[in-house]
Design a protein around this motif. Structure first.
Motif: not given
Length: 207
Positions: A80-91
């Protein structure tokens, strides 16, 4: 005494990456300072810091309860942490709305502080970031309450330092935010860095 069980540099870098990424909060603080003065900006910062501190403290308790359930959940939190950082990167990569110069409504400084407090207290993105990302920088993967609260304090300190820099240098920062091409380059470089952090979290989860 510095806790050797915490990756201080790694956590500080992750928080700094997120805080330096141009976004709506950054634009709000800068616009507020330019339109109503530094006292208004400092009032907003005080509320943001208190709201972020309360959010982080609650998130520490939530993370402790979740991670105490066993190693399987610890691995899931890493994913989930990886997904969170990937989402922030996408944003950060796709965001184009930070250059707005719309004026903020005039309110007393205490109301700006209250607005900053409420927004950050109930911000689910901030809570999810802290619940998932914070444990990745504790060597055991299961931070104690004291470790979590210490990292929460560091998180608030870094965020507040960045916000203070925005208020004190609002005029120059506005030039960066209004130059969309320049702001896009900054966002995308930070997005790539956050994507690298996400890849590290994923490798850690299955390593």
């Amino acid at each position: 005494m510095i806790d050797p069980g915490i990756d201080w540099a790694g956590f500080s870098l992750a928080v700094l990456l997120v805080e330096l990424t141009p976004g709506p909060n950054m634009a709000w603080i800068v616009t507020l300072t330019l339109s109503e003065g530094r006292r208004a900006g400092l009032g907003a910062i005080s509320g943001i810091a208190l709201g972020l501190a309360a959010n982080a403290a609650l998130s520490v308790v939530a993370a402790s309860l979740i991670l105490a359930q066993g190693p399987a959940l610890t691995q899931a939190v890493s994913v989930l942490a990886a997904a969170m950082m990937a989402w922030l990167a996408w944003e950060a990569w796709r965001d184009t709305g930070v250059s707005s110069t719309a004026t903020t409504p005039r309110m007393g400084n205490h109301r700006h502080a209250l607005a900053g407090f409420i927004i950050n207290l109930i911000n689910p993105k901030a809570a999810l970031f802290f619940i998932t990302v914070m444990p990745q920088f504790v060597h055991s993967g299961q931070p104690s309450l004291s470790q979590g609260l210490t990292l929460a304090s560091l998180n608030v300190t870094i965020a507040t330092a960045v916000h203070l820099a925005l208020v004190l240098g609002a005029g120059r920062v506005r030039g960066v935010l209004m130059a969309e091409a320049r702001a896009r380059i900054v966002r995308r470089l930070l997005a790539l860095a956050m994507l690298g952090v996400a890849a590290w979290f994923l490798a850690k989860a299955f390593g």
